[in-house]
Design a protein around this motif. Structure first.
Motif, PDB file in Angstrom:
ATOM      1  N   TYR A  58       3.371  -4.764  -6.609  1.00 56.06           N
ATOM      2  CA  TYR A  58       4.830  -5.710  -5.844  1.00 56.06           C
ATOM      3  C   TYR A  58       5.778  -4.072  -5.667  1.00 56.06           C
ATOM      4  O   TYR A  58       6.054  -3.445  -5.942  1.00 56.06           O
ATOM      5  CB  TYR A  58       4.796  -5.842  -7.288  1.00 56.06           C
ATOM      6  N   LEU A  59       5.932  -5.124  -4.545  1.00 58.21           N
ATOM      7  CA  LEU A  59       7.318  -4.434  -3.687  1.00 58.21           C
ATOM      8  C   LEU A  59       7.935  -5.307  -4.092  1.00 58.21           C
ATOM      9  O   LEU A  59       8.387  -6.627  -4.015  1.00 58.21           O
ATOM     10  CB  LEU A  59       6.908  -4.186  -2.152  1.00 58.21           C
ATOM     11  N   ILE A  60       9.209  -4.513  -4.448  1.00 63.41           N
ATOM     12  CA  ILE A  60      10.438  -5.479  -5.091  1.00 63.41           C
ATOM     13  C   ILE A  60      12.019  -5.246  -3.691  1.00 63.41           C
ATOM     14  O   ILE A  60      11.996  -3.632  -3.391  1.00 63.41           O
ATOM     15  CB  ILE A  60      11.537  -4.025  -5.890  1.00 63.41           C
ATOM     16  N   ASP A  61      12.488  -6.484  -3.398  1.00 69.88           N
ATOM     17  CA  ASP A  61      13.142  -6.327  -1.727  1.00 69.88           C
ATOM     18  C   ASP A  61      14.877  -5.641  -2.384  1.00 69.88           C
ATOM     19  O   ASP A  61      14.775  -5.890  -3.897  1.00 69.88           O
ATOM     20  CB  ASP A  61      12.815  -7.865  -1.904  1.00 69.88           C
ATOM     21  N   GLU A  62      15.026  -4.929  -1.863  1.00 64.43           N
ATOM     22  CA  GLU A  62      17.308  -4.379  -2.236  1.00 64.43           C
ATOM     23  C   GLU A  62      17.395  -5.361  -2.619  1.00 64.43           C
ATOM     24  O   GLU A  62      18.362  -4.921  -3.611  1.00 64.43           O
ATOM     25  CB  GLU A  62      16.768  -3.913  -0.739  1.00 64.43           C
ATOM     26  N   ASN A  63      17.238  -6.471  -2.515  1.00 68.88           N
ATOM     27  CA  ASN A  63      18.746  -7.873  -2.850  1.00 68.88           C
ATOM     28  C   ASN A  63      17.831  -8.060  -4.401  1.00 68.88           C
ATOM     29  O   ASN A  63      19.120  -8.913  -4.931  1.00 68.88           O
ATOM     30  CB  ASN A  63      17.744  -9.140  -2.057  1.00 68.88           C
ATOM     31  N   VAL A  65      12.285  -1.468  -2.204  1.00 67.65           N
ATOM     32  CA  VAL A  65      12.314  -1.028  -0.443  1.00 67.65           C
ATOM     33  C   VAL A  65      13.237   0.361  -0.866  1.00 67.65           C
ATOM     34  O   VAL A  65      14.189  -0.091  -1.809  1.00 67.65           O
ATOM     35  CB  VAL A  65      12.315  -2.411  -0.275  1.00 67.65           C
ATOM     36  N   GLY A  66      13.349   1.174  -0.050  1.00 68.29           N
ATOM     37  CA  GLY A  66      14.069   2.602   0.310  1.00 68.29           C
ATOM     38  C   GLY A  66      13.330   3.194  -0.928  1.00 68.29           C
ATOM     39  O   GLY A  66      14.122   4.563  -0.505  1.00 68.29           O
ATOM     40  N   GLU A  67      12.270   3.654  -1.614  1.00 70.45           N
ATOM     41  CA  GLU A  67      12.170   4.379  -2.507  1.00 70.45           C
ATOM     42  C   GLU A  67      11.691   5.096  -1.146  1.00 70.45           C
ATOM     43  O   GLU A  67      11.164   4.774   0.007  1.00 70.45           O
ATOM     44  CB  GLU A  67      11.301   4.142  -3.551  1.00 70.45           C
ATOM     45  N   SER A  68      10.572   6.905  -1.480  1.00 73.56           N
ATOM     46  CA  SER A  68      10.056   7.390  -0.569  1.00 73.56           C
ATOM     47  C   SER A  68       8.618   7.061   0.449  1.00 73.56           C
ATOM     48  O   SER A  68       8.700   7.354   1.526  1.00 73.56           O
ATOM     49  CB  SER A  68       9.375   8.837  -0.639  1.00 73.56           C
ATOM     50  N   LYS A  91      15.946   1.150   2.907  1.00 74.25           N
ATOM     51  CA  LYS A  91      16.467  -0.371   3.413  1.00 74.25           C
ATOM     52  C   LYS A  91      17.544  -0.723   4.458  1.00 74.25           C
ATOM     53  O   LYS A  91      17.355  -0.256   5.295  1.00 74.25           O
ATOM     54  CB  LYS A  91      17.755   0.335   2.465  1.00 74.25           C
ATOM     55  N   SER A  92      17.464  -1.803   4.677  1.00 70.39           N
ATOM     56  CA  SER A  92      17.850  -2.596   5.982  1.00 70.39           C
ATOM     57  C   SER A  92      16.846  -3.073   6.751  1.00 70.39           C
ATOM     58  O   SER A  92      16.899  -3.570   7.734  1.00 70.39           O
ATOM     59  CB  SER A  92      19.262  -1.942   6.211  1.00 70.39           C
ATOM     60  N   THR A  93      15.636  -2.131   6.409  1.00 70.26           N
ATOM     61  CA  THR A  93      14.182  -3.065   6.848  1.00 70.26           C
ATOM     62  C   THR A  93      14.353  -5.056   7.483  1.00 70.26           C
ATOM     63  O   THR A  93      14.513  -5.408   6.038  1.00 70.26           O
ATOM     64  CB  THR A  93      12.955  -2.474   6.785  1.00 70.26           C
ATOM     65  N   LEU A  94      14.148  -4.815   8.081  1.00 70.82           N
ATOM     66  CA  LEU A  94      14.067  -6.291   8.160  1.00 70.82           C
ATOM     67  C   LEU A  94      12.878  -6.996   7.604  1.00 70.82           C
ATOM     68  O   LEU A  94      11.929  -6.429   7.546  1.00 70.82           O
ATOM     69  CB  LEU A  94      13.561  -7.281  10.284  1.00 70.82           C
ATOM     70  N   ASP A  95      12.871  -8.611   7.548  1.00 70.13           N
ATOM     71  CA  ASP A  95      11.683  -9.408   6.263  1.00 70.13           C
ATOM     72  C   ASP A  95      10.899  -8.990   6.935  1.00 70.13           C
ATOM     73  O   ASP A  95       9.779  -8.956   6.219  1.00 70.13           O
ATOM     74  CB  ASP A  95      12.189 -10.450   6.732  1.00 70.13           C
ATOM     75  N   PRO A  96      10.126  -9.662   8.346  1.00 71.97           N
ATOM     76  CA  PRO A  96       9.109  -9.369   9.503  1.00 71.97           C
ATOM     77  C   PRO A  96       8.243  -8.004   8.887  1.00 71.97           C
ATOM     78  O   PRO A  96       7.346  -7.999   9.018  1.00 71.97           O
ATOM     79  CB  PRO A  96       9.414  -9.784  10.667  1.00 71.97           C
ATOM     80  N   TRP A  98       4.245  -4.714   6.567  1.00 72.23           N
ATOM     81  CA  TRP A  98       3.968  -3.309   5.718  1.00 72.23           C
ATOM     82  C   TRP A  98       3.589  -4.105   4.589  1.00 72.23           C
ATOM     83  O   TRP A  98       2.351  -3.122   3.914  1.00 72.23           O
ATOM     84  CB  TRP A  98       5.464  -2.733   4.879  1.00 72.23           C
ATOM     85  N   CYS A  99       3.290  -4.710   3.430  1.00 69.64           N
ATOM     86  CA  CYS A  99       2.420  -5.638   2.301  1.00 69.64           C
ATOM     87  C   CYS A  99       1.810  -6.156   2.757  1.00 69.64           C
ATOM     88  O   CYS A  99       0.496  -5.671   2.121  1.00 69.64           O
ATOM     89  CB  CYS A  99       3.962  -6.613   1.918  1.00 69.64           C
ATOM     90  N   GLU A 100       1.679  -6.593   3.951  1.00 68.21           N
ATOM     91  CA  GLU A 100       0.117  -6.555   4.087  1.00 68.21           C
ATOM     92  C   GLU A 100      -0.904  -5.497   4.517  1.00 68.21           C
ATOM     93  O   GLU A 100      -2.079  -5.180   3.918  1.00 68.21           O
ATOM     94  CB  GLU A 100      -0.018  -7.650   5.378  1.00 68.21           C
ATOM     95  N   ASN A 101       0.185  -5.133   5.027  1.00 64.80           N
ATOM     96  CA  ASN A 101      -0.848  -3.352   5.349  1.00 64.80           C
ATOM     97  C   ASN A 101      -1.095  -2.546   4.222  1.00 64.80           C
ATOM     98  O   ASN A 101      -2.804  -1.777   4.029  1.00 64.80           O
ATOM     99  CB  ASN A 101      -0.303  -2.425   6.371  1.00 64.80           C
ATOM    100  N   ASN A 102      -0.825  -2.406   2.921  1.00 66.02           N
ATOM    101  CA  ASN A 102      -0.390  -2.233   2.688  1.00 66.02           C
ATOM    102  C   ASN A 102      -0.958  -2.048   0.505  1.00 66.02           C
ATOM    103  O   ASN A 102      -1.270  -2.084  -0.219  1.00 66.02           O
ATOM    104  CB  ASN A 102       0.464  -1.212   1.658  1.00 66.02           C
ATOM    105  N   ASN A 103      -1.716  -3.973   0.686  1.00 64.00           N
ATOM    106  CA  ASN A 103      -1.936  -4.817   0.017  1.00 64.00           C
ATOM    107  C   ASN A 103      -0.700  -5.058  -1.261  1.00 64.00           C
ATOM    108  O   ASN A 103      -1.117  -4.365  -2.444  1.00 64.00           O
ATOM    109  CB  ASN A 103      -2.804  -4.080  -0.328  1.00 64.00           C
ATOM    110  N   PHE A 104       0.591  -5.042  -0.364  1.00 60.29           N
ATOM    111  CA  PHE A 104       1.430  -5.397  -2.021  1.00 60.29           C
ATOM    112  C   PHE A 104       2.071  -6.871  -1.862  1.00 60.29           C
ATOM    113  O   PHE A 104       1.413  -7.117  -1.114  1.00 60.29           O
ATOM    114  CB  PHE A 104       2.805  -4.592  -1.529  1.00 60.29           C
ATOM    115  N   ILE A 105       2.326  -7.380  -2.608  1.00 55.14           N
ATOM    116  CA  ILE A 105       3.324  -8.612  -2.947  1.00 55.14           C
ATOM    117  C   ILE A 105       4.779  -8.508  -2.797  1.00 55.14           C
ATOM    118  O   ILE A 105       5.122  -7.342  -3.757  1.00 55.14           O
ATOM    119  CB  ILE A 105       2.765  -9.533  -4.582  1.00 55.14           C
ATOM    120  N   LEU A 106       5.323  -8.778  -2.159  1.00 55.01           N
ATOM    121  CA  LEU A 106       6.888  -8.357  -1.347  1.00 55.01           C
ATOM    122  C   LEU A 106       7.264  -9.643  -3.288  1.00 55.01           C
ATOM    123  O   LEU A 106       7.249 -11.571  -3.326  1.00 55.01           O
ATOM    124  CB  LEU A 106       7.403  -8.750  -0.597  1.00 55.01           C
TER     125      LEU A 106
END
Length: 61
Positions: free
Chosen positions: A5-10, A31-34, A39-44, A49-57
């Motif tokens: 899981y990737l947790i959004d900065e919001n 988002v924002g970890e190493s 942070k502030s990366t656009l949603d698309p 990134w999630c698709e390429n790294n097999n994460f669920i947002l």
């Protein structure tokens, strides 16, 4: 396959912190970890990134 899981900065930081404490086997990144988009990366870009790294947002917006 392990769910990751990737947790959004919001999302309130208390959620990933508590999940990590209570369920250390769950793969949680924020988002924002190493190893994640900064942070502030656009949603698309985050979704790519999630698709390429097999994460669920996980987000609240």
């Amino acid at each position: 396959m392990i769910l990751q899981y990737l947790i959004d900065e919001n999302v309130n930081p208390i959620y990933p912190n508590q999940i990590r404490l209570r369920e250390p086997d769950i793969a949680i990144e924020v988002v924002g970890e190493s190893r994640t988009p900064p942070k502030s990366t656009l949603d698309p870009e985050i979704l790519c990134w999630c698709e390429n790294n097999n994460f669920i947002l996980v987000t609240n917006n």
